[in-house]
Write a protein that holds these residues in place. Structure first.
Motif, PDB file in Angstrom:
ATOM      1  N   ILE A  89       0.840  -1.204   0.000  1.00  0.00           N
ATOM      2  CA  ILE A  89       0.000   0.000   0.000  1.00  0.00           C
ATOM      3  C   ILE A  89       0.871   1.249   0.000  1.00  0.00           C
ATOM      4  N   GLY A  90       1.896   1.251   0.855  1.00  0.00           N
ATOM      5  CA  GLY A  90       2.770   2.417   0.950  1.00  0.00           C
ATOM      6  C   GLY A  90       3.521   2.692  -0.330  1.00  0.00           C
ATOM      7  N   ILE A  91       4.060   1.638  -0.942  1.00  0.00           N
ATOM      8  CA  ILE A  91       4.832   1.821  -2.171  1.00  0.00           C
ATOM      9  C   ILE A  91       3.933   2.258  -3.324  1.00  0.00           C
ATOM     10  N   LEU A  92       2.764   1.630  -3.452  1.00  0.00           N
ATOM     11  CA  LEU A  92       1.846   2.003  -4.523  1.00  0.00           C
ATOM     12  C   LEU A  92       1.324   3.430  -4.338  1.00  0.00           C
ATOM     13  N   GLN A  93       1.157   3.840  -3.082  1.00  0.00           N
ATOM     14  CA  GLN A  93       0.744   5.213  -2.807  1.00  0.00           C
ATOM     15  C   GLN A  93       1.804   6.204  -3.301  1.00  0.00           C
ATOM     16  N   GLY A  94       3.059   5.763  -3.319  1.00  0.00           N
ATOM     17  CA  GLY A  94       4.151   6.612  -3.787  1.00  0.00           C
ATOM     18  C   GLY A  94       4.088   6.927  -5.271  1.00  0.00           C
ATOM     19  N   SER A  95       3.210   6.254  -6.009  1.00  0.00           N
ATOM     20  CA  SER A  95       3.092   6.518  -7.447  1.00  0.00           C
ATOM     21  C   SER A  95       2.243   7.745  -7.747  1.00  0.00           C
ATOM     22  N   ILE A  96       1.544   8.272  -6.744  1.00  0.00           N
ATOM     23  CA  ILE A  96       0.613   9.381  -6.972  1.00  0.00           C
ATOM     24  C   ILE A  96       1.280  10.601  -7.609  1.00  0.00           C
ATOM     25  N   PRO A  97       2.470  11.048  -7.120  1.00  0.00           N
ATOM     26  CA  PRO A  97       3.084  12.234  -7.748  1.00  0.00           C
ATOM     27  C   PRO A  97       3.312  12.089  -9.250  1.00  0.00           C
ATOM     28  N   MET A  98       3.700  10.896  -9.693  1.00  0.00           N
ATOM     29  CA  MET A  98       3.950  10.702 -11.117  1.00  0.00           C
ATOM     30  C   MET A  98       2.650  10.633 -11.916  1.00  0.00           C
ATOM     31  N   ILE A  99       1.586  10.091 -11.301  1.00  0.00           N
ATOM     32  CA  ILE A  99       0.284  10.077 -11.972  1.00  0.00           C
ATOM     33  C   ILE A  99      -0.196  11.515 -12.163  1.00  0.00           C
ATOM     34  N   VAL A 100       0.091  12.361 -11.176  1.00  0.00           N
ATOM     35  CA  VAL A 100      -0.283  13.771 -11.268  1.00  0.00           C
ATOM     36  C   VAL A 100       0.453  14.444 -12.430  1.00  0.00           C
ATOM     37  N   VAL A 101       1.735  14.124 -12.596  1.00  0.00           N
ATOM     38  CA  VAL A 101       2.514  14.702 -13.703  1.00  0.00           C
ATOM     39  C   VAL A 101       1.893  14.320 -15.044  1.00  0.00           C
ATOM     40  N   GLY A 137      11.641   9.595 -15.388  1.00  0.00           N
ATOM     41  CA  GLY A 137      11.194   9.419 -14.007  1.00  0.00           C
ATOM     42  C   GLY A 137       9.857   8.698 -13.933  1.00  0.00           C
ATOM     43  N   ILE A 138       8.939   9.042 -14.835  1.00  0.00           N
ATOM     44  CA  ILE A 138       7.630   8.387 -14.876  1.00  0.00           C
ATOM     45  C   ILE A 138       7.775   6.904 -15.186  1.00  0.00           C
ATOM     46  N   LEU A 139       8.629   6.582 -16.156  1.00  0.00           N
ATOM     47  CA  LEU A 139       8.843   5.186 -16.524  1.00  0.00           C
ATOM     48  C   LEU A 139       9.408   4.374 -15.366  1.00  0.00           C
ATOM     49  N   LEU A 140      10.374   4.954 -14.645  1.00  0.00           N
ATOM     50  CA  LEU A 140      10.961   4.258 -13.496  1.00  0.00           C
ATOM     51  C   LEU A 140       9.916   4.023 -12.409  1.00  0.00           C
ATOM     52  N   THR A 141       9.099   5.037 -12.154  1.00  0.00           N
ATOM     53  CA  THR A 141       8.051   4.901 -11.140  1.00  0.00           C
ATOM     54  C   THR A 141       7.046   3.827 -11.530  1.00  0.00           C
ATOM     55  N   LEU A 142       6.621   3.833 -12.790  1.00  0.00           N
ATOM     56  CA  LEU A 142       5.674   2.822 -13.267  1.00  0.00           C
ATOM     57  C   LEU A 142       6.271   1.424 -13.188  1.00  0.00           C
ATOM     58  N   LEU A 143       7.558   1.321 -13.482  1.00  0.00           N
ATOM     59  CA  LEU A 143       8.229   0.027 -13.385  1.00  0.00           C
ATOM     60  C   LEU A 143       8.204  -0.475 -11.945  1.00  0.00           C
ATOM     61  N   GLY A 144       8.409   0.455 -10.991  1.00  0.00           N
ATOM     62  CA  GLY A 144       8.325   0.083  -9.583  1.00  0.00           C
ATOM     63  C   GLY A 144       6.934  -0.380  -9.202  1.00  0.00           C
ATOM     64  N   VAL A 145       5.905   0.302  -9.713  1.00  0.00           N
ATOM     65  CA  VAL A 145       4.516  -0.086  -9.443  1.00  0.00           C
ATOM     66  C   VAL A 145       4.228  -1.474 -10.002  1.00  0.00           C
ATOM     67  N   PHE A 146       4.657  -1.714 -11.234  1.00  0.00           N
ATOM     68  CA  PHE A 146       4.448  -3.031 -11.846  1.00  0.00           C
ATOM     69  C   PHE A 146       5.182  -4.120 -11.073  1.00  0.00           C
ATOM     70  N   LEU A 147       6.342  -3.779 -10.531  1.00  0.00           N
ATOM     71  CA  LEU A 147       7.125  -4.754  -9.775  1.00  0.00           C
ATOM     72  C   LEU A 147       6.380  -5.175  -8.508  1.00  0.00           C
ATOM     73  N   VAL A 148       5.751  -4.206  -7.835  1.00  0.00           N
ATOM     74  CA  VAL A 148       4.960  -4.523  -6.645  1.00  0.00           C
ATOM     75  C   VAL A 148       3.718  -5.320  -7.016  1.00  0.00           C
ATOM     76  N   ALA A 149       3.008  -4.845  -8.045  1.00  0.00           N
ATOM     77  CA  ALA A 149       1.763  -5.507  -8.464  1.00  0.00           C
ATOM     78  C   ALA A 149       1.993  -6.938  -8.923  1.00  0.00           C
ATOM     79  N   SER A 150       3.165  -7.191  -9.504  1.00  0.00           N
ATOM     80  CA  SER A 150       3.473  -8.530 -10.018  1.00  0.00           C
ATOM     81  C   SER A 150       4.170  -9.407  -8.986  1.00  0.00           C
ATOM     82  N   GLN A 151       4.425  -8.833  -7.786  1.00  0.00           N
ATOM     83  CA  GLN A 151       5.129  -9.551  -6.718  1.00  0.00           C
ATOM     84  C   GLN A 151       6.499 -10.035  -7.176  1.00  0.00           C
TER      85      GLN A 151
END
Length: 296
Positions: free
Chosen positions: A91-103, A121-135
């Motif tokens: 939850i905490g890590i995925l919440q961290g994607s909000i600033p990039m979604i705003v951009v 920066g957006i691509l790196l953030t999205l990659l992090g989100v996908f990494l969490v979502a995919s476990q």
């Protein structure tokens, strides 16, 4: 700076609180009681500003209601539902994607230019989100087996990003008066959500632990953190204050491990680095660009 660090600590504690609430109070009861308590507190400290600003607020009640529905009630409801199917670390890590979604949203809605560095920066953030979502497993993504809790948290992040973008055109009224109206509306909007939960026979009234969680959520992330953040922005400016929001996924992960004993896997570390690294790259470039303009 102290106020802003305390703000991010309280916001991070919301992820831990969402897990502690499971089995002790249902998500929509949390949302309703949270905003009822905040609305009551705001009526005590901001009623003068609210009365004085009412004529300026009244024409914007529809837009304020939509902002409260998505940014407060909708975001919170999905946030606490997500806790039933995912970890506080996620939850905490995925919440961290909000600033990039705003951009990204600012680019499509307002034509705010996205530079190549910000895009990276957006691509790196999205990659992090996908990494969490995919476990940490690409096979999970390929087979579309994303954890339902992670999916709900991503939708919640979209809701809050939409609310953040809408703040660009919020009524020009005192911040406390605006927040008071938002809290009242959020409490009202949560009533239909509460009714749905009741109709589905999933409503759980708070136990003792449930009440403790609700009071923490209402007083700290919802009330004190908002006031601390507004004061912190006033003292050091929005640009510097915005950087502190990046501490939320870091504090959330640390608190989940320390307080809940959750496992911190290697992919969590990689995802956290990608999310924070993406935000840092975008923020650093934007900050340097602003400094050059000032020097010129």
């Amino acid at each position: 700076m102290l106020l802003l660090v305390l703000t991010t600590l309280m916001w991070s504690g919301n992820a831990v609180a969402s897990k502690l609430a499971v089995g002790h109070v249902s998500p929509m009861v949390i949302v309703f009681l949270r905003w009822m308590i905040v609305a009551g507190l705001m009526s005590l400290i901001a009623w003068r500003e609210l009365v004085a600003s009412w004529d300026a607020i009244r024409p914007h009640l529809v837009s304020i209601a939509l902002m409260a529905a998505f940014g407060f009630s909708g975001f919170n409801g999905l946030f606490y539902l997500a806790a039933h199917n995912t970890t506080a670390v996620n939850i905490g890590i995925l919440q961290g994607s909000i600033p990039m979604i705003v951009v990204v949203g600012a680019y499509f809605l307002f034509g705010v230019r996205v530079t190549l560095v910000q895009f990276l920066g957006i691509l790196l953030t999205l990659l992090g989100v996908f990494l969490v979502a995919s476990q940490g497993s690409w096979q999970v993504l390929l087979n579309l087996q994303i954890n339902p809790g992670d999916a709900l948290m991503l939708v919640a992040a979209l809701f809050y990003a939409g609310y953040t973008l809408a703040l660009r055109n919020r009524p020009k009224v005192p911040a406390l008066a605006f927040f008071a109206v938002m809290a009242f509306v959020a409490a009202l909007v949560s009533l239909p959500m509460l009714a749905v939960e009741y109709s589905q026979e999933t409503l759980v009234w708070p136990t003792v632990q449930g009440w403790l969680v609700i009071f923490y959520i209402a007083l700290c992330p919802s009330f004190l953190a908002q006031i601390f953040f507004m004061r912190g922005v006033e003292m050091i400016g929005p640009n510097r204050a915005g950087v502190f929001v990046n501490l939320v996924p870091v504090f959330s992960a640390a608190m989940a491990i320390i307080l809940l004993g959750e496992e911190f896997a290697l992919y969590h570390g990689a995802a956290l680095a990608l999310v924070l690294g993406g935000i840092w790259i975008a923020e650093k470039f934007a900050w340097e660009k602003r400094l050059k303009k000032v020097e010129a």
